[in-house]
Design a protein around this motif. Structure first.
Motif, PDB file in Angstrom:
ATOM      1  N   GLU A  79     -36.104 -51.944 -10.627  1.00 27.72           N
ATOM      2  CA  GLU A  79     -36.334 -53.084  -9.736  1.00 27.72           C
ATOM      3  C   GLU A  79     -36.376 -54.385 -10.533  1.00 27.72           C
ATOM      4  N   ALA A  80     -37.078 -54.356 -11.676  1.00 25.32           N
ATOM      5  CA  ALA A  80     -37.187 -55.558 -12.501  1.00 25.32           C
ATOM      6  C   ALA A  80     -35.840 -55.936 -13.098  1.00 25.32           C
ATOM      7  N   LEU A  81     -35.062 -54.925 -13.515  1.00 26.69           N
ATOM      8  CA  LEU A  81     -33.745 -55.193 -14.079  1.00 26.69           C
ATOM      9  C   LEU A  81     -32.810 -55.789 -13.029  1.00 26.69           C
ATOM     10  N   ALA A  82     -32.894 -55.243 -11.811  1.00 27.06           N
ATOM     11  CA  ALA A  82     -32.037 -55.747 -10.737  1.00 27.06           C
ATOM     12  C   ALA A  82     -32.401 -57.178 -10.376  1.00 27.06           C
ATOM     13  N   ASP A  83     -33.721 -57.463 -10.337  1.00 28.26           N
ATOM     14  CA  ASP A  83     -34.166 -58.806 -10.008  1.00 28.26           C
ATOM     15  C   ASP A  83     -33.705 -59.807 -11.065  1.00 28.26           C
ATOM     16  N   ARG A  84     -33.844 -59.451 -12.342  1.00 28.90           N
ATOM     17  CA  ARG A  84     -33.409 -60.362 -13.405  1.00 28.90           C
ATOM     18  C   ARG A  84     -31.895 -60.559 -13.362  1.00 28.90           C
ATOM     19  N   TYR A  85     -31.170 -59.496 -13.078  1.00 33.60           N
ATOM     20  CA  TYR A  85     -29.705 -59.625 -13.020  1.00 33.60           C
ATOM     21  C   TYR A  85     -29.305 -60.618 -11.922  1.00 33.60           C
ATOM     22  N   ALA A  86     -29.947 -60.484 -10.761  1.00 29.23           N
ATOM     23  CA  ALA A  86     -29.610 -61.375  -9.645  1.00 29.23           C
ATOM     24  C   ALA A  86     -29.927 -62.828  -9.997  1.00 29.23           C
ATOM     25  N   ARG A  87     -31.077 -63.039 -10.664  1.00 29.16           N
ATOM     26  CA  ARG A  87     -31.494 -64.395 -11.011  1.00 29.16           C
ATOM     27  C   ARG A  87     -30.630 -65.005 -12.109  1.00 29.16           C
ATOM     28  N   THR A  88     -30.175 -64.171 -13.025  1.00 26.93           N
ATOM     29  CA  THR A  88     -29.419 -64.697 -14.157  1.00 26.93           C
ATOM     30  C   THR A  88     -27.915 -64.728 -13.919  1.00 26.93           C
ATOM     31  N   HIS A  89     -27.459 -64.140 -12.812  1.00 24.25           N
ATOM     32  CA  HIS A  89     -26.038 -64.165 -12.496  1.00 24.25           C
ATOM     33  C   HIS A  89     -25.767 -64.784 -11.121  1.00 24.25           C
ATOM     34  N   GLY A  90     -26.823 -65.203 -10.432  1.00 23.12           N
ATOM     35  CA  GLY A  90     -26.658 -65.761  -9.092  1.00 23.12           C
ATOM     36  C   GLY A  90     -25.848 -67.053  -9.104  1.00 23.12           C
ATOM     37  N   LEU A  91     -25.159 -67.283  -8.017  1.00 28.57           N
ATOM     38  CA  LEU A  91     -24.289 -68.458  -7.912  1.00 28.57           C
ATOM     39  C   LEU A  91     -24.821 -69.513  -6.953  1.00 28.57           C
ATOM     40  N   THR A  92     -25.854 -69.142  -6.164  1.00 29.00           N
ATOM     41  CA  THR A  92     -26.377 -70.084  -5.170  1.00 29.00           C
ATOM     42  C   THR A  92     -27.891 -70.204  -5.295  1.00 29.00           C
ATOM     43  N   ALA A  93     -28.428 -71.203  -4.606  1.00 27.11           N
ATOM     44  CA  ALA A  93     -29.859 -71.492  -4.694  1.00 27.11           C
ATOM     45  C   ALA A  93     -30.717 -70.297  -4.320  1.00 27.11           C
ATOM     46  N   ASP A  94     -30.375 -69.630  -3.213  1.00 30.64           N
ATOM     47  CA  ASP A  94     -31.223 -68.523  -2.770  1.00 30.64           C
ATOM     48  C   ASP A  94     -31.166 -67.316  -3.691  1.00 30.64           C
TER      49      ASP A  94
END
Length: 233
Positions: A79-94
């Protein structure tokens, strides 16, 4: 800052972005406006989160992340790895925003806001009402409140009332030795007599008295505690 509320301190005209704003546009916005964060809101003003400089730096740093090795993956939290991946590779504000935003109501006191900032180690709090954004109070806003001219007293306080207020403040502090420290007030001048435990206590007593309404000046005539006097810690 006595009597000031969040509604008095906040910046009401806050720059906001919708959830689908590209990260590159947010970075440009922060740089051009000279701001360090931008709230993410829905069209009706409902607060969704906030994108800070730290969020953008985290995303940039995440480009250097390497996947955990075989042994590390056994103990990793998916869960923590997935959350960090989303935050560090996200393209939009949300996708990169901080969702757990520290908020206060418009009537929150300046003292409480300062305590929250110090306790949480944050630079700002978001003011909301009914879940909708109303403004932001930053550290700079609190500093402006600190140097604002004090409000005039409606009536001059008597020396006895000042003395009682100083004693009441002393009794609330565990570091004060009220048994050995006496207070005298004349013409608004507070004078401490007796003994003090340390130089730190001496400084703190002066600050305590200076913060009591009506005090014009503080004089300290205390002396260090003699060796034959036991002061409980």
């Amino acid at each position: 800052m006595q009597g000031l509320r969040a509604r008095d301190l906040m910046t009401p005209d806050v720059v906001t972005v919708p959830p689908d704003t590209p990260v590159t546009a947010i970075a440009r916005l922060l740089a051009e406006r000279g701001i360090s964060a931008v709230p993410v809101t829905e069209a009706d003003g409902t607060l969704r989160g906030i994108v800070t400089e730290a969020d953008l730096i985290r995303r940039l740093a995440g480009e250097e992340d390497e996947p955990p090795g075989w042994l590390g993956s056994l103990f990793a939290d998916p869960e923590a790895l997935a959350d960090r991946y989303a935050r560090t590779h996200g393209l939009t504000a949300d996708e990169v925003m901080t969702e757990q935003v520290v908020t206060v109501g418009p009537d929150e006191t300046a003292q409480r806001i300062a305590h929250i900032m110090e306790e949480r180690g944050i630079r700002r709090v978001v003011v909301t009402e009914g879940g909708r954004l109303r403004g932001i109070v930053s550290r700079a806003d609190l500093l402006h409140a600190l140097i604002a001219p004090p409000q005039p007293e409606s009536a001059e306080l008597s020396d006895e009332r000042i003395r009682r207020a100083v004693l009441a403040a002393m009794r609330r502090e565990p570091w004060v030795d009220t048994f050995y420290t006496m207070v005298e007030v004349k013409d608004g001048v507070v004078t401490f007599h007796g003994f003090r435990r340390s130089d730190a206590v001496q400084r703190a007593l002066r600050v305590l008295a200076e913060n009591v309404p009506g005090v014009r000046k503080v004089e300290d005539q205390t002396r260090p505690v003699p060796a034959f006097i036991y002061v409980a810690s």
